[in-house]
Design a protein around this motif. Structure first.
Motif, short mmCIF file in Angstrom:
data_model
loop_
_atom_site.label_atom_id
_atom_site.label_comp_id
_atom_site.label_asym_id
_atom_site.label_seq_id
_atom_site.Cartn_x
_atom_site.Cartn_y
_atom_site.Cartn_z
N PHE A 157 -23.96 -30.42 16.94
CA PHE A 157 -24.01 -30.05 18.36
C PHE A 157 -24.47 -31.21 19.21
O PHE A 157 -23.96 -31.46 20.31
CB PHE A 157 -24.95 -28.84 18.52
N VAL A 158 -25.43 -31.98 18.70
CA VAL A 158 -26.01 -33.06 19.49
C VAL A 158 -24.99 -34.15 19.79
O VAL A 158 -25.14 -34.91 20.74
CB VAL A 158 -27.27 -33.63 18.77
N CYS A 159 -23.93 -34.25 19.00
CA CYS A 159 -22.91 -35.27 19.25
C CYS A 159 -22.12 -34.99 20.52
O CYS A 159 -21.32 -35.83 20.95
CB CYS A 159 -21.97 -35.43 18.05
N THR A 189 -27.13 -39.93 17.28
CA THR A 189 -28.38 -39.50 17.91
C THR A 189 -28.43 -40.05 19.33
O THR A 189 -27.95 -41.16 19.59
CB THR A 189 -29.61 -40.00 17.13
N PRO A 190 -29.05 -39.28 20.24
CA PRO A 190 -29.12 -39.73 21.64
C PRO A 190 -30.07 -40.92 21.79
O PRO A 190 -30.94 -41.14 20.95
CB PRO A 190 -29.69 -38.51 22.37
N ARG A 191 -29.87 -41.66 22.85
CA ARG A 191 -30.80 -42.75 23.20
C ARG A 191 -31.25 -42.50 24.64
O ARG A 191 -30.60 -41.76 25.38
CB ARG A 191 -30.11 -44.10 23.06
N GLU A 210 -29.95 -27.65 14.96
CA GLU A 210 -29.14 -28.75 15.52
C GLU A 210 -29.97 -29.91 16.03
O GLU A 210 -29.40 -30.95 16.37
CB GLU A 210 -28.24 -28.21 16.64
N SER A 211 -31.28 -29.76 16.13
CA SER A 211 -32.13 -30.86 16.57
C SER A 211 -31.88 -32.06 15.68
O SER A 211 -31.87 -31.94 14.45
CB SER A 211 -33.60 -30.44 16.48
N CYS A 212 -31.70 -33.24 16.28
CA CYS A 212 -31.39 -34.40 15.44
C CYS A 212 -32.65 -34.98 14.81
O CYS A 212 -32.59 -35.83 13.94
CB CYS A 212 -30.64 -35.46 16.24
N GLY A 213 -33.82 -34.56 15.33
CA GLY A 213 -35.07 -34.99 14.72
C GLY A 213 -35.59 -36.31 15.21
O GLY A 213 -36.61 -36.81 14.73
N LYS A 214 -34.91 -36.91 16.19
CA LYS A 214 -35.34 -38.25 16.62
C LYS A 214 -36.69 -38.20 17.36
O LYS A 214 -37.49 -39.11 17.23
CB LYS A 214 -34.26 -38.85 17.53
N CYS A 215 -36.91 -37.14 18.15
CA CYS A 215 -38.19 -37.10 18.86
C CYS A 215 -38.99 -35.86 18.43
O CYS A 215 -38.44 -34.80 18.15
CB CYS A 215 -37.99 -37.17 20.36
N ILE A 216 -40.31 -36.03 18.45
CA ILE A 216 -41.19 -35.02 17.86
C ILE A 216 -41.20 -33.67 18.62
O ILE A 216 -41.14 -32.62 17.98
CB ILE A 216 -42.61 -35.60 17.69
N PRO A 217 -41.26 -33.69 19.96
CA PRO A 217 -41.37 -32.39 20.65
C PRO A 217 -40.24 -31.45 20.28
O PRO A 217 -40.46 -30.25 20.05
CB PRO A 217 -41.27 -32.78 22.13
N CYS A 218 -39.03 -31.98 20.17
CA CYS A 218 -37.89 -31.13 19.85
C CYS A 218 -37.85 -30.81 18.36
O CYS A 218 -37.70 -29.66 17.95
CB CYS A 218 -36.60 -31.83 20.31
N ARG A 219 -38.05 -31.85 17.54
CA ARG A 219 -37.95 -31.63 16.09
C ARG A 219 -38.98 -30.60 15.62
O ARG A 219 -38.66 -29.68 14.88
CB ARG A 219 -38.18 -32.97 15.37
N THR A 220 -40.22 -30.76 16.08
CA THR A 220 -41.29 -29.86 15.62
C THR A 220 -41.39 -28.64 16.51
O THR A 220 -41.61 -27.53 16.02
CB THR A 220 -42.63 -30.62 15.62
N LEU A 247 -36.52 -36.00 24.41
CA LEU A 247 -35.71 -37.17 24.80
C LEU A 247 -34.38 -36.77 25.42
O LEU A 247 -33.93 -37.37 26.39
CB LEU A 247 -35.49 -38.04 23.55
N CYS A 248 -33.70 -35.79 24.88
CA CYS A 248 -32.38 -35.47 25.41
C CYS A 248 -32.31 -34.01 25.83
O CYS A 248 -33.24 -33.23 25.66
CB CYS A 248 -31.28 -35.81 24.40
N GLY A 249 -31.13 -33.66 26.39
CA GLY A 249 -30.94 -32.32 26.93
C GLY A 249 -31.09 -31.21 25.90
O GLY A 249 -31.43 -30.08 26.26
N LEU A 250 -30.85 -31.51 24.62
CA LEU A 250 -30.96 -30.44 23.62
C LEU A 250 -32.38 -29.89 23.59
O LEU A 250 -32.60 -28.69 23.75
CB LEU A 250 -30.54 -30.94 22.23
N GLY A 251 -33.35 -30.79 23.44
CA GLY A 251 -34.74 -30.35 23.41
C GLY A 251 -35.19 -29.86 24.79
O GLY A 251 -35.87 -28.84 24.90
#
Ligand code: FMN
Ligand code: SF4
Ligand code: SF4
Ligand code: FES
Length: 546
Positions: free
Chosen positions: A288-290, A306-308, A459-469, A506-510
């Motif tokens: 989804f993140v793509c 992954t988003p930047r 679907e979280s890509c895991g790049k940033c902590i707030p969204c991943r966790t 970091l991105c719109g998903l989170g």
């Protein structure tokens, strides 16, 4: 291809159509194909032979006709009349041939009453679905495909094209609603060795199938929009990033690109001008993140999707560091009509800040699920009760979910809300890309919030902590509530997490993952409290105490 050659193809095809007494279009989009449209088509063709009608009747495939749950659909056009048949299996196809096509006696019990479904719709993006055979470019050219591209490259300057798009007020249909003219103008002005155009066809929202239907039903409309965009911003290469789960859309796009190259609507020297434009497909693997633009670009470059952080935005530094225009399928599919009929015409449709039309995929507990295109500003009530035919089995409407995992649930008190970007945001949801899921009284809103959080967690890509966790923690709390094991403190914690994840991802998903929770908490807090305090699920969905 010269302008004259395009006109010749158009005239020849129109003459061939005119020479037939009647045209029979069978829906060739995914939903109707999966319910047996191909068998109906084979039976129809055989039966036409039996009645010696093959020379009089033109059979073709159409894009999605909209009423997907009544499929397979078949439309018969003759002397200015149109009959739409539903549930056309092989037997029905034979009967319609023998009765309607051979004896001019429509098979009334098989006809669908399409008036309530179509009366309030306005078709721009979907105008070709039903008229164009997506697998035959000649049929699309007959219907006007590539006329707008011809006009743009032979009669207009890039700046004039951008002015029309700006005047149209079109906003990006991928969810964000960013003004399309402004984005084009930024890419036009950006400096780079090369520029690119990307069509975002990653469509990952659960319940959404707008982009898939447009690609399956009218791929040339999307290619034409991309080519006009490339001319306007100065790009010579385009990519369509389409999800691998859409094999029919991919196949139709491949065919369409080949055919457009053969007739030189794509490639070098388009319409004998100095403009050249090629398009390639890139197939996504279903993350989804793509669909997020910077992740999508990383994926096309061969990296991990992954988003930047932005800026820089793709308009300045996108694919391989070059200025890149990225728009959604529906955004591109709106362009040809805007160029053809003018920005002012398009701006005359919709509301002051949300112009034009929007395609929605109606799903959930609604009588007519399917694909619709409506002018912005129409109310939810009109969409759900007039076009969609209301709620089945005499149940009461509870909420409409728009915007998928980034959106929110809109309760019955806002049924008369005009559907536009600002109004939906005002009630805590978003327009999103066009998924509209209708829920009746048997839905548990905590369970709905949990479903979308589960999706974001996966679907979280895991790049940033707030969204991943954060998505895992929020899902855990929602699960605890649905099991009747949560206390008031858990609700507080959930609300704190929502704000934290929203503000720091970091991105719109989170950033938008908390939206379904926040909107259900806003309108259905009593349901949360019933689970927490009374240990009871009012809709009887959650297995508390069972
Ligand atoms: C997690 C995430 C998923 C997205 N998925 C899509 C998508 O599937 N299709 C799409 O067009 N835009 C998607 N977007 C929005 C894109 O980043 C981008 O804004 C859009 O493609 C721009 O096109 P538009 O201006 O025509 O809307 C997504 C954004 C996020 C944050
Ligand atoms: S803090 Fe955690 S996520 Fe970040 S690099 Fe270290 S181990 Fe990885
Ligand atoms: S917000 Fe989520 S999806 Fe986006 S970059 Fe962070 S971890 Fe990845
Ligand atoms: S797929 Fe046939 S009507 Fe939608």
């Amino acid at each position: 291809m010269s302008s004259e050659a395009r006109k010749e193809i158009q005239d020849k095809e129109l003459a061939a159509q005119g020479a037939r007494r009647c045209r029979v279009g069978l829906c060739g989009a995914a939903s109707c194909l999966s319910s047996g449209a191909q068998a109906a088509r084979e039976a129809l063709v055989k039966e036409l032979d039996v009645h010696k009608l093959a020379g009089e009747v033109q059979v073709y495939s159409t894009g999605c006709l909209g009423l997907c749950d009544a499929g397979p659909l078949m439309q018969v056009e003759e002397a200015g009349t149109r009959h739409l048949y539903q549930k056309v299996d092989a037997d029905a196809a034979r009967r319609i041939t023998a009765e309607h096509l051979a004896r001019h006696r429509p098979v009334t019990e098989q006809l669908v009453d399409a008036d309530p479904f179509f009366a309030k719709q306005q078709r721009i993006v979907l105008a070709g679905s039903g008229r164009r055979d997506p697998e035959r470019i000649e049929s699309c050219v007959a219907d006007g495909a590539y006329e707008a591209l011809q006009k743009a490259v032979t009669e207009m300057t890039p700046l004039e094209v951008i002015q029309e798009v700006t005047a149209s007020g079109l906003r990006g249909r991928g969810g964000g609603g960013y003004p399309t003219g402004l984005k084009w103008s930024t890419v036009f002005k950006a400096k780079g060795q090369r520029k690119f155009v990307i069509c975002n066809a990653d469509e990952g929202d659960p319940g959404a199938f707008m982009d898939r239907s447009v690609l399956e039903g009218d791929p040339h409309r999307v290619l034409e929009g991309m080519a006009i965009a490339a001319f306007a911003v100065g790009a010579d290469q385009g990519y369509i990033y389409v999800r691998g789960e859409y094999p029919l859309a991919i196949q139709r796009l491949r065919t369409a690109i080949k055919q457009a190259e053969r007739l030189e609507f794509l490639g070098g020297r388009v319409f004998d001008t100095g403009f050249s434009f090629r398009v390639d497909l890139r197939i996504g693997a279903g993350a989804f993140v793509c669909g997020e633009e910077t992740a999508l670009i990383a994926s096309i470059e061969g990296g991990r999707g992954t988003p930047r952080p932005r800026p820089p935005y793709p308009a300045q530094s996108g694919l391989w560091g070059q200025p890149t225009l990225i728009n959604n399928v529906e955004t591109f599919a709106s362009i040809a009509e805007i160029v053809q009929r003018g920005g002012a015409w398009y701006a005359g449709i919709g509301t002051p800040k949300s112009k034009g039309t929007k395609v929605f995929a109606l799903a959930g507990t609604i009588n007519r699920t399917g694909l619709i295109e409506v002018p912005m500003g129409i109310t939810l009530r009109e969409i759900i009760f007039e076009i969609g035919g209301g709620i089945p089995n005499g149940k009461a409407f509870k909420a409409a979910q728009t915007g998928g995992p980034s959106g929110g649930c809109i309760p019955a008190e806002f049924l008369d809300l005009p559907v536009d970007y600002e109004s939906l945001a005002g009630v805590g949801s978003i327009m999103g890309s066009g998924g509209l899921i209708v829920m009746d009284e048997s839905s548990c809103m905590v369970e709905v919030a949990k479903y979308f959080m589960d999706f974001c967690r996966e679907e979280s890509c895991g790049k940033c902590i707030p969204c991943r966790t954060g998505t895992v923690q929020m899902h855990g709390l929602l699960d605890k509530i649905t099991r009747g094991e949560a206390g008031p403190h858990d609700l507080e914690l959930l609300e704190q997490l929502c704000t934290l994840v929203k503000d720091t991802s970091l991105c719109g998903l989170g950033a938008s993952a908390p939206n379904p929770v926040l909107s259900t908490l806003r309108y259905f807090r009593d349901e949360y409290l019933a689970h927490i305090v009374e240990k009871r699920c009012p809709a009887g969905v959650c297995a508390i105490g069972r």
